[in-house]
Design a protein around this motif. Structure first.
Motif, PDB file in Angstrom:
ATOM      1  N   LEU A   8      -4.868   1.247 -22.306  1.00 13.21           N
ATOM      2  CA  LEU A   8      -5.347   1.069 -20.940  1.00 13.21           C
ATOM      3  C   LEU A   8      -4.212   0.524 -20.092  1.00 13.21           C
ATOM      4  O   LEU A   8      -3.577  -0.464 -20.462  1.00 13.21           O
ATOM      5  CB  LEU A   8      -6.533   0.090 -20.900  1.00 13.21           C
ATOM      6  N   ILE A  36      -5.389   5.624 -20.675  1.00 12.52           N
ATOM      7  CA  ILE A  36      -6.463   5.424 -19.704  1.00 12.52           C
ATOM      8  C   ILE A  36      -5.842   4.698 -18.517  1.00 12.52           C
ATOM      9  O   ILE A  36      -5.425   3.545 -18.636  1.00 12.52           O
ATOM     10  CB  ILE A  36      -7.628   4.617 -20.298  1.00 12.52           C
ATOM     11  N   LEU A  38      -6.196   3.117 -14.909  1.00 14.57           N
ATOM     12  CA  LEU A  38      -7.283   2.484 -14.165  1.00 14.57           C
ATOM     13  C   LEU A  38      -6.788   1.967 -12.825  1.00 14.57           C
ATOM     14  O   LEU A  38      -5.787   1.253 -12.757  1.00 14.57           O
ATOM     15  CB  LEU A  38      -7.840   1.316 -14.992  1.00 14.57           C
ATOM     16  N   VAL A  40      -8.415  -0.131  -9.510  1.00 19.97           N
ATOM     17  CA  VAL A  40      -9.580  -0.898  -9.064  1.00 19.97           C
ATOM     18  C   VAL A  40      -9.466  -1.158  -7.566  1.00 19.97           C
ATOM     19  O   VAL A  40      -8.467  -1.717  -7.103  1.00 19.97           O
ATOM     20  CB  VAL A  40      -9.711  -2.234  -9.820  1.00 19.97           C
ATOM     21  N   THR A  87      -6.977   9.807 -19.188  1.00 15.95           N
ATOM     22  CA  THR A  87      -8.252   9.631 -18.511  1.00 15.95           C
ATOM     23  C   THR A  87      -7.979   8.806 -17.268  1.00 15.95           C
ATOM     24  O   THR A  87      -7.287   7.788 -17.338  1.00 15.95           O
ATOM     25  CB  THR A  87      -9.260   8.891 -19.418  1.00 15.95           C
ATOM     26  N   ASP A  89      -9.544   6.551 -14.226  1.00 18.63           N
ATOM     27  CA  ASP A  89     -10.725   5.764 -13.854  1.00 18.63           C
ATOM     28  C   ASP A  89     -10.467   5.060 -12.528  1.00 18.63           C
ATOM     29  O   ASP A  89      -9.409   4.453 -12.343  1.00 18.63           O
ATOM     30  CB  ASP A  89     -11.036   4.699 -14.904  1.00 18.63           C
ATOM     31  N   HIS A  91     -12.618   2.314 -10.098  1.00 15.72           N
ATOM     32  CA  HIS A  91     -13.807   1.464 -10.005  1.00 15.72           C
ATOM     33  C   HIS A  91     -13.650   0.475  -8.863  1.00 15.72           C
ATOM     34  O   HIS A  91     -12.542   0.222  -8.398  1.00 15.72           O
ATOM     35  CB  HIS A  91     -14.044   0.706 -11.316  1.00 15.72           C
ATOM     36  N   ILE A  98     -13.062  -5.846 -14.177  1.00 15.41           N
ATOM     37  CA  ILE A  98     -13.138  -4.406 -14.424  1.00 15.41           C
ATOM     38  C   ILE A  98     -12.186  -4.011 -15.553  1.00 15.41           C
ATOM     39  O   ILE A  98     -12.542  -3.201 -16.419  1.00 15.41           O
ATOM     40  CB  ILE A  98     -12.807  -3.600 -13.138  1.00 15.41           C
ATOM     41  N   ARG A 101     -13.799  -5.014 -18.821  1.00 11.14           N
ATOM     42  CA  ARG A 101     -14.965  -4.159 -19.068  1.00 11.14           C
ATOM     43  C   ARG A 101     -14.531  -2.767 -19.525  1.00 11.14           C
ATOM     44  O   ARG A 101     -15.069  -2.226 -20.493  1.00 11.14           O
ATOM     45  CB  ARG A 101     -15.813  -4.058 -17.804  1.00 11.14           C
ATOM     46  N   GLU A 102     -13.543  -2.197 -18.830  1.00 12.71           N
ATOM     47  CA  GLU A 102     -13.100  -0.850 -19.163  1.00 12.71           C
ATOM     48  C   GLU A 102     -12.334  -0.806 -20.478  1.00 12.71           C
ATOM     49  O   GLU A 102     -12.432   0.173 -21.217  1.00 12.71           O
ATOM     50  CB  GLU A 102     -12.278  -0.249 -18.018  1.00 12.71           C
ATOM     51  N   ARG A 105     -15.168  -0.714 -22.913  1.00 12.33           N
ATOM     52  CA  ARG A 105     -15.899   0.557 -22.840  1.00 12.33           C
ATOM     53  C   ARG A 105     -15.116   1.693 -23.490  1.00 12.33           C
ATOM     54  O   ARG A 105     -15.685   2.516 -24.205  1.00 12.33           O
ATOM     55  CB  ARG A 105     -16.221   0.892 -21.385  1.00 12.33           C
ATOM     56  N   HIS A 106     -13.821   1.730 -23.260  1.00 16.75           N
ATOM     57  CA  HIS A 106     -12.985   2.795 -23.825  1.00 16.75           C
ATOM     58  C   HIS A 106     -12.499   2.468 -25.234  1.00 16.75           C
ATOM     59  O   HIS A 106     -11.859   3.299 -25.864  1.00 16.75           O
ATOM     60  CB  HIS A 106     -11.762   3.036 -22.931  1.00 16.75           C
TER      61      HIS A 106
END
Length: 140
Positions: A8, A36, A38, A40, A87, A89, A91, A98, A101-102, A105-106
């Protein structure tokens, strides 16, 4: 560390987050891991940004989302040239919350973050996302 399958990397467009993405991309390529990426939209910044810029919050949210999508797409294209599965993301919320959390989740094996994003009064008002992330994370 055992096998790295998912990395991530939170990004905010700063030089530090771009450097983190570059490192994460190298790691993902070396380990054949999924990246991943991300972005935010920082809900804690909206009121202050609205006040400082004179823009309405809905317009700011739209602009931040567009900026995030553009950055995510650019970084995904970069990963594509290295044959790294990515991926994207986007949010809304408190970035450190976040991110944690991510990561869960991942089922990320690793989080790669830039040390410094925002500077000056903005950082001192909300503290460092990286520092809060380091305190909360139970993974490298």
């Amino acid at each position: 560390m055992s096998h790295i399958r998912k990395i991530l990397v939170p990004i905010d467009g700063s030089a530090a987050s771009r450097a983190a993405h570059s490192l994460a991309l190298d790691l993902a390529a070396a380990h054949r891991a999924e990246l991943i990426v991300l972005y935010v939209v920082d809900s804690s910044a909206l009121e202050e940004l609205s006040r400082l810029s004179g823009q309405e919050q809905p317009r700011l949210i739209h602009d931040m989302e567009e900026s995030g999508r553009s950055l995510l797409a650019s970084l995904a294209r970069e990963a594509d040239t290295r044959a790294v599965k990515t991926t994207q993301d986007l949010h809304h919320g408190m970035p450190d919350e976040i991110i944690m959390r991510e990561a869960a989740r991942h089922r990320a094996d690793l989080i790669v973050m830039g040390k410094v994003g925002r500077k000056g009064h903005r950082r001192s008002l909300v503290g460092s996302v990286t520092e809060r992330g380091l305190e909360a994370a139970d993974l490298p």
